[in-house]
Write a protein that holds these residues in place. Structure first.
Motif, PDB file in Angstrom:
ATOM      1  N   UNK A  67      42.665  49.483  32.608  1.00  0.00           N
ATOM      2  CA  UNK A  67      43.020  49.604  30.551  1.00  0.00           C
ATOM      3  C   UNK A  67      42.507  48.242  30.053  1.00  0.00           C
ATOM      4  N   UNK A  68      43.431  47.318  30.969  1.00  0.00           N
ATOM      5  CA  UNK A  68      43.213  46.358  29.921  1.00  0.00           C
ATOM      6  C   UNK A  68      42.420  45.341  30.703  1.00  0.00           C
ATOM      7  N   UNK A  69      43.203  44.692  31.636  1.00  0.00           N
ATOM      8  CA  UNK A  69      42.430  43.230  32.059  1.00  0.00           C
ATOM      9  C   UNK A  69      41.478  43.587  33.221  1.00  0.00           C
ATOM     10  N   UNK A  70      40.480  42.172  33.351  1.00  0.00           N
ATOM     11  CA  UNK A  70      39.402  42.102  33.994  1.00  0.00           C
ATOM     12  C   UNK A  70      39.628  42.658  34.713  1.00  0.00           C
ATOM     13  N   UNK A  71      38.424  43.138  36.300  1.00  0.00           N
ATOM     14  CA  UNK A  71      38.992  43.720  37.435  1.00  0.00           C
ATOM     15  C   UNK A  71      38.129  42.301  38.382  1.00  0.00           C
ATOM     16  N   UNK A  72      38.349  41.957  39.487  1.00  0.00           N
ATOM     17  CA  UNK A  72      37.258  40.610  39.908  1.00  0.00           C
ATOM     18  C   UNK A  72      37.523  40.836  41.733  1.00  0.00           C
ATOM     19  N   UNK A  73      36.904  40.904  42.059  1.00  0.00           N
ATOM     20  CA  UNK A  73      36.617  40.680  43.231  1.00  0.00           C
ATOM     21  C   UNK A  73      36.009  39.209  44.136  1.00  0.00           C
ATOM     22  N   UNK A  74      36.275  39.270  45.427  1.00  0.00           N
ATOM     23  CA  UNK A  74      36.324  38.269  45.368  1.00  0.00           C
ATOM     24  C   UNK A  74      34.872  37.903  46.932  1.00  0.00           C
ATOM     25  N   UNK A  75      34.500  37.093  46.758  1.00  0.00           N
ATOM     26  CA  UNK A  75      32.959  36.606  48.167  1.00  0.00           C
ATOM     27  C   UNK A  75      33.037  35.522  48.312  1.00  0.00           C
ATOM     28  N   UNK A  76      32.106  35.556  49.465  1.00  0.00           N
ATOM     29  CA  UNK A  76      31.860  33.717  49.885  1.00  0.00           C
ATOM     30  C   UNK A  76      30.015  34.066  49.235  1.00  0.00           C
TER      31      UNK A  76
END
Ligand code: KIV
Ligand code: ZN
Length: 388
Positions: A67-76
């Motif tokens: 709801x509040x936090x940014x969501x992050x995905x890792x990549x090379x």
């Protein structure tokens, strides 16, 4: 002087999940992510979407949930990784792609068989590609801790030009000393063009037990994001512990730095992560360990009973721990025994206390700790002795 915010980037579900033998399913990850969102973290690094269908699914579901936090995905720094991450992050209100490449000579030579110039080209291409999908792109210079500062500054300058919004300076191998890591951040602040347009992030590993100290040195020198995990879990010796940096900044208001974390959920969150991961928390772990607010020597117990502040810098209630513990051992004195006995309903006169204390020492010498049941027995023995 006004207080500046340090963003908390939680990577329990990505770097934290790299603990050997710990594997979370999507339901467990969603449970932890919901708690992190409630706790007030700014960013949840939800996983490495290209690594497996399960990781993709978790990042996708967490993107819907936060709801509040940014969501992050890792990549090379690889096109396909970036495209898969962008897809997994589609439902997120605030998506962030975290892409990057190794920048130390050892990574360039042994991992990539490449050159410094080529590494910059690949990094720039990755950031630009990520920008086609999201506004918020974080670049990591893997092994920045062992990267020559001059080259690192060039890398950072080029990534800002390419559109990076956050620059992550990982001490991937946990090598740096706090003073050295702090100097590195300061060097970047002083030598990278437009550095004030982006946020510098500290990502420190704990191989020498310095992850928390290094992250604090980083923010003292201008970084404004800390990457951390609950209980400090992570690859090898782990990452900076979230609960530690949050409480350090609260304990030292003269640093003029704060976070949005609600500390009263820290202990519960620690227990939840420990249970879901099947990974116990060492008893002497700062802030959340079983002994973090336990006192066992007589001198300390006497002080704490008179006034908690004599031996505690944090009120346990502030982090969600019910109360300080007085652990009865052979080093405990009469004050601790009387305190414990009173809590259990025994109000002892001075004479009774002397009598009970000598029996208590017999018990204490025979065990590690004297428990409640032992106290009841000691009371009975003394009463019988007085009656006889
Ligand atoms: O430790 C590290 O360098 C990392 C990066 C992938 C951010 O975890
Ligand atoms: Zn890491």
């Amino acid at each position: 002087m006004s207080t500046e915010k340090v963003e908390i980037f939680d990577t329990t579900l990505r770097d934290g999940e790299q603990v050997p033998g710990c594997k979370l399913n999507t339901a467990q990850k969603l449970k932890i992510a919901a708690r992190l969102d409630e706790l007030g973290v700014d960013v949840i690094e939800a996983g490495f979407p290209v690594s497996s269908p399960g990781d993709f699914q978790s990042v996708y579901e967490i993107s819907k949930l936060a709801k509040n936090a940014a969501v992050c995905g890792l990549t090379r720094a690889v096109k396909k990784d970036i495209e898969v991450a962008a897809e997994a992050l589609k439902p997120a209100k605030k998506p962030r792609i975290h892409t990057g490449i190794g920048t130390s000579d050892s990574h360039i030579k042994y991992k990539f068989n490449s050159t410094r110039e080529e590494i910059i080209v690949r990094g720039v291409a990755a950031v630009k590609h990520a920008k086609n999908f999201v506004d918020d792109v974080e670049f990591y210079a893997e092994d920045a801790g062992r990267t020559d500062n001059e080259f690192l500054a060039r890398v950072c300058t080029e990534m800002i030009k390419a559109g990076a919004t956050v620059l992550n300076i990982p001490d991937t191998t946990g090598y740096c000393l706090p003073e050295e890591y702090g100097r590195k951040i300061k060097y970047l602040k002083d030598n990278v063009k437009d550095i004030d347009k982006v946020r510098i992030s500290c990502h420190c590993h704990n191989d020498l037990g310095l992850a928390t100290a290094n992250a604090i040195a980083g923010v003292m020198n201008g970084a404004r994001q800390i990457e951390c995990t609950i209980n400090g879990i992570g690859e090898r010796a782990g990452n900076t512990a979230l609960e530690e940096v949050v409480m350090i900044l609260r304990q030292h208001p003269n640093l003029n730095l704060n976070t949005l974390i609600d500390p009263k959920f820290l202990f519960d969150t620690s227990c939840m992560v420990s249970k879901e991961m099947g990974m116990f928390v060492q008893p002497n772990k700062a802030i959340v360990g079983a002994n973090a607010f336990a006192h066992s020597s007589g001198i300390h117990q006497d002080g704490v009973i008179k006034n908690r502040e004599t031996y505690e810098i944090i009120d346990p209630a502030e982090v969600g721990v019910t109360e300080s513990a007085i652990v009865l051992t052979a080093r405990s004195g009469r004050a601790a025994l009387a305190h414990k006995a009173k809590k259990m309903g025994y109000n002892l006169t001075k004479l009774q206390l002397d009598e009970v204390y000598s029996e208590f020492l017999n018990y204490a010498d025979a065990r590690r700790c004297v428990e409640d049941q032992d106290i009841h027995e000691i009371m009975e023995i003394s009463e019988r002795r007085i009656r006889a």
